[in-house]
Design a protein around this motif. Structure first.
Motif, PDB file in Angstrom:
ATOM      1  N   VAL A   1      34.432 110.849  47.205  1.00  0.00           N
ATOM      2  CA  VAL A   1      33.600 111.592  46.251  1.00  0.00           C
ATOM      3  C   VAL A   1      33.315 110.724  45.023  1.00  0.00           C
ATOM      4  O   VAL A   1      32.173 110.581  44.580  1.00  0.00           O
ATOM      5  CB  VAL A   1      34.326 112.905  45.853  1.00  0.00           C
ATOM      6  N   ILE A   2      34.375 110.094  44.500  1.00  0.00           N
ATOM      7  CA  ILE A   2      34.247 109.337  43.243  1.00  0.00           C
ATOM      8  C   ILE A   2      33.398 108.077  43.427  1.00  0.00           C
ATOM      9  O   ILE A   2      32.729 107.630  42.495  1.00  0.00           O
ATOM     10  CB  ILE A   2      35.650 109.022  42.674  1.00  0.00           C
ATOM     11  N   ILE A   3      33.360 107.534  44.644  1.00  0.00           N
ATOM     12  CA  ILE A   3      32.592 106.300  44.888  1.00  0.00           C
ATOM     13  C   ILE A   3      31.113 106.489  44.543  1.00  0.00           C
ATOM     14  O   ILE A   3      30.401 105.523  44.262  1.00  0.00           O
ATOM     15  CB  ILE A   3      32.771 105.814  46.353  1.00  0.00           C
ATOM     16  N   THR A   4      30.674 107.741  44.492  1.00  0.00           N
ATOM     17  CA  THR A   4      29.274 108.001  44.142  1.00  0.00           C
ATOM     18  C   THR A   4      28.951 107.518  42.728  1.00  0.00           C
ATOM     19  O   THR A   4      27.808 107.172  42.433  1.00  0.00           O
ATOM     20  CB  THR A   4      28.923 109.504  44.340  1.00  0.00           C
ATOM     21  N   GLN A   5      29.971 107.442  41.854  1.00  0.00           N
ATOM     22  CA  GLN A   5      29.714 106.910  40.508  1.00  0.00           C
ATOM     23  C   GLN A   5      29.721 105.375  40.492  1.00  0.00           C
ATOM     24  O   GLN A   5      29.445 104.757  39.466  1.00  0.00           O
ATOM     25  CB  GLN A   5      30.681 107.494  39.481  1.00  0.00           C
ATOM     26  N   PHE A   6      30.017 104.745  41.617  1.00  0.00           N
ATOM     27  CA  PHE A   6      29.803 103.306  41.801  1.00  0.00           C
ATOM     28  C   PHE A   6      28.372 103.089  42.323  1.00  0.00           C
ATOM     29  O   PHE A   6      27.545 102.510  41.619  1.00  0.00           O
ATOM     30  CB  PHE A   6      30.863 102.757  42.772  1.00  0.00           C
ATOM     31  N   GLY A   7      28.085 103.602  43.519  1.00  0.00           N
ATOM     32  CA  GLY A   7      26.803 103.261  44.146  1.00  0.00           C
ATOM     33  C   GLY A   7      25.856 104.410  44.390  1.00  0.00           C
ATOM     34  O   GLY A   7      24.841 104.234  45.068  1.00  0.00           O
ATOM     35  N   GLY A   8      26.146 105.589  43.836  1.00  0.00           N
ATOM     36  CA  GLY A   8      25.291 106.752  44.056  1.00  0.00           C
ATOM     37  C   GLY A   8      24.090 106.798  43.113  1.00  0.00           C
ATOM     38  O   GLY A   8      23.923 105.905  42.272  1.00  0.00           O
ATOM     39  N   PRO A   9      23.265 107.830  43.238  1.00  0.00           N
ATOM     40  CA  PRO A   9      22.005 107.910  42.487  1.00  0.00           C
ATOM     41  C   PRO A   9      22.184 107.960  40.960  1.00  0.00           C
ATOM     42  O   PRO A   9      21.288 107.537  40.227  1.00  0.00           O
ATOM     43  CB  PRO A   9      21.362 109.209  42.996  1.00  0.00           C
TER      44      PRO A   9
ATOM     45  N   ARG B   1      19.441  99.673  35.555  1.00  0.00           N
ATOM     46  CA  ARG B   1      18.332 100.319  34.834  1.00  0.00           C
ATOM     47  C   ARG B   1      18.192  99.733  33.429  1.00  0.00           C
ATOM     48  O   ARG B   1      17.142  99.220  33.051  1.00  0.00           O
ATOM     49  CB  ARG B   1      18.589 101.822  34.764  1.00  0.00           C
ATOM     50  N   TYR B   2      19.268  99.762  32.644  1.00  0.00           N
ATOM     51  CA  TYR B   2      19.168  99.355  31.236  1.00  0.00           C
ATOM     52  C   TYR B   2      18.954  97.848  31.106  1.00  0.00           C
ATOM     53  O   TYR B   2      18.178  97.396  30.267  1.00  0.00           O
ATOM     54  CB  TYR B   2      20.419  99.781  30.451  1.00  0.00           C
TER      55      TYR B   2
ATOM     56  N   PHE C   1      23.611 102.114  48.138  1.00  0.00           N
ATOM     57  CA  PHE C   1      22.969 102.020  46.815  1.00  0.00           C
ATOM     58  C   PHE C   1      21.483 101.748  46.967  1.00  0.00           C
ATOM     59  O   PHE C   1      21.069 100.916  47.764  1.00  0.00           O
ATOM     60  CB  PHE C   1      23.598 100.900  45.981  1.00  0.00           C
ATOM     61  N   SER C   2      20.686 102.449  46.165  1.00  0.00           N
ATOM     62  CA  SER C   2      19.251 102.233  46.206  1.00  0.00           C
ATOM     63  C   SER C   2      18.671 102.210  44.797  1.00  0.00           C
ATOM     64  O   SER C   2      18.937 103.106  43.987  1.00  0.00           O
ATOM     65  CB  SER C   2      18.582 103.346  47.008  1.00  0.00           C
ATOM     66  N   ALA C   3      17.858 101.178  44.533  1.00  0.00           N
ATOM     67  CA  ALA C   3      17.171 101.102  43.244  1.00  0.00           C
ATOM     68  C   ALA C   3      16.086 102.169  43.145  1.00  0.00           C
ATOM     69  O   ALA C   3      15.481 102.350  42.085  1.00  0.00           O
ATOM     70  CB  ALA C   3      16.576  99.711  43.044  1.00  0.00           C
ATOM     71  N   SER C   4      15.844 102.888  44.227  1.00  0.00           N
ATOM     72  CA  SER C   4      14.865 103.985  44.186  1.00  0.00           C
ATOM     73  C   SER C   4      15.292 105.096  43.242  1.00  0.00           C
ATOM     74  O   SER C   4      14.474 105.909  42.825  1.00  0.00           O
ATOM     75  CB  SER C   4      14.670 104.582  45.579  1.00  0.00           C
ATOM     76  N   ALA C   5      16.584 105.157  42.917  1.00  0.00           N
ATOM     77  CA  ALA C   5      17.064 106.192  41.999  1.00  0.00           C
ATOM     78  C   ALA C   5      16.895 105.797  40.536  1.00  0.00           C
ATOM     79  O   ALA C   5      17.298 106.544  39.651  1.00  0.00           O
ATOM     80  CB  ALA C   5      18.519 106.521  42.299  1.00  0.00           C
ATOM     81  N   LEU C   6      16.319 104.615  40.291  1.00  0.00           N
ATOM     82  CA  LEU C   6      16.111 104.231  38.891  1.00  0.00           C
ATOM     83  C   LEU C   6      14.702 103.690  38.703  1.00  0.00           C
ATOM     84  O   LEU C   6      13.995 103.393  39.664  1.00  0.00           O
ATOM     85  CB  LEU C   6      17.162 103.213  38.449  1.00  0.00           C
TER      86      LEU C   6
END
Lengths: 203, 85
Positions: free
Chosen positions: A24-32, A41-42, A114-119
């Motif tokens: 679950v937590i891995i989503t804050q590594f490579g999730g949207p 992004r920044y 991971f996808s750059a489509s989320a940024l």
């Protein structure tokens, strides 16, 4: 350029492995709404940022996101240490394990890589900063959801720290947006300048 | 070349030297010649960096000089093309 510091921004020391929670937590590594996306992004947006304060805040927050990516990765790593095949089968970790063993791979909780489509990096300071404000809120909600799912205080403590940082970043991006709007052409003003190609020079 | 570019180039040379020898030392941690070389350039780098910061402003946020103004966002950003004067 960047220099590595051999320390975490905030300590991560987890006694008990928990592969289900790691997934679950891995989503804050490579999730949207994860930290890799935030840093990308920044650190991509800052090049075309027209004002020095915005360049500064994007650089400094983007850099801090790299440190957060390291913290999230450390949490996932410690949650998947010394686990048996039995643990893997019982915890629903087998589908991750078969592709990555316990290696850190940036993906979302639902298993998308991971996808750059989320940024986005739009080359427009209002569009970019408005996206950044939303991104911080989305990440904050994700940490809230993780806190609802995690009982272990060793996990909750660093997650609470990361959640707090989203709130501080939201505040700073809000100030960056205000500074940008203060620099817009007041004769052509509607929260943004409808006809601007090039942002007005800094006041 | 501007004064700033001259000092910057000097610092880039020092930093790159340390980077290169540092990588070598990661896999050869007992190489005495390399350790001595690293130490020598580290001294030069520290001096060069201090000089650069005092003349042209911070390289990191923590290079703050105690003055009554935060200079960090003011000096040129490295991705902007620097004018030759």
């Amino acid at each position: 350029m960047w220099v590595y510091e051999k320390k975490l921004q905030y300590p991560v020391n987890i006694k008990n492995p928990n592969p289900a929670l790691a997934k679950v937590i891995i989503t804050q590594f490579g999730g949207p709404d994860g930290e890799l996306g935030a840093a990308t992004r920044y650190l991509s947006q800052r090049y075309t940022a027209p004002y020095k304060e915005v360049k500064g805040i994007l650089t400094d927050i983007g850099t801090e996101e790299l440190a957060h990516m390291e913290m999230v990765s450390a949490i996932v790593y410690q949650l998947t240490r010394n686990i048996s095949i039995d643990d893997i089968k019982k915890s629903g970790f087998a589908d991750y394990y078969v592709d990555h063993t316990t290696g850190l791979y940036p993906l979302s909780a639902s298993g998308d890589a991971f996808s750059a489509s989320a940024l986005q990096s739009k080359g427009d300071v209002i569009a970019d900063l408005t996206e950044d404000l939303a991104a911080e809120q989305k990440a904050r909600v994700t940490y809230d959801n993780i806190l609802r799912l995690a009982d272990d205080p060793d996990v909750r403590d660093p997650i609470k720290f990361l959640r707090e940082r989203e709130i501080v970043h939201f505040q700073r991006f809000g100030e960056a947006l205000r500074i940008s709007q203060d620099n817009l052409d007041s004769k052509n003003f509607y929260a943004f300048n409808p006809s601007f190609d090039k942002p007005k020079k800094q006041k | 070349m501007t004064e700033r570019n001259k000092y910057l180039k000097r610092l880039q040379i020092c930093d790159f030297t340390l980077e290169e020898v540092g990588l070598y030392l990661d896999t050869h941690p007992k190489d005495k010649t390399a350790l001595e070389f690293y130490e020598k350039y580290l001294e030069i780098q520290k001096k060069t960096k201090k000089e650069y910061i005092s003349k042209f402003g911070p390289i990191q946020t923590t290079d703050y000089d105690g003055s009554d103004y935060w200079k960090w966002v003011d000096s040129p950003w490295p991705w902007e093309r620097q004018k030759e004067e």
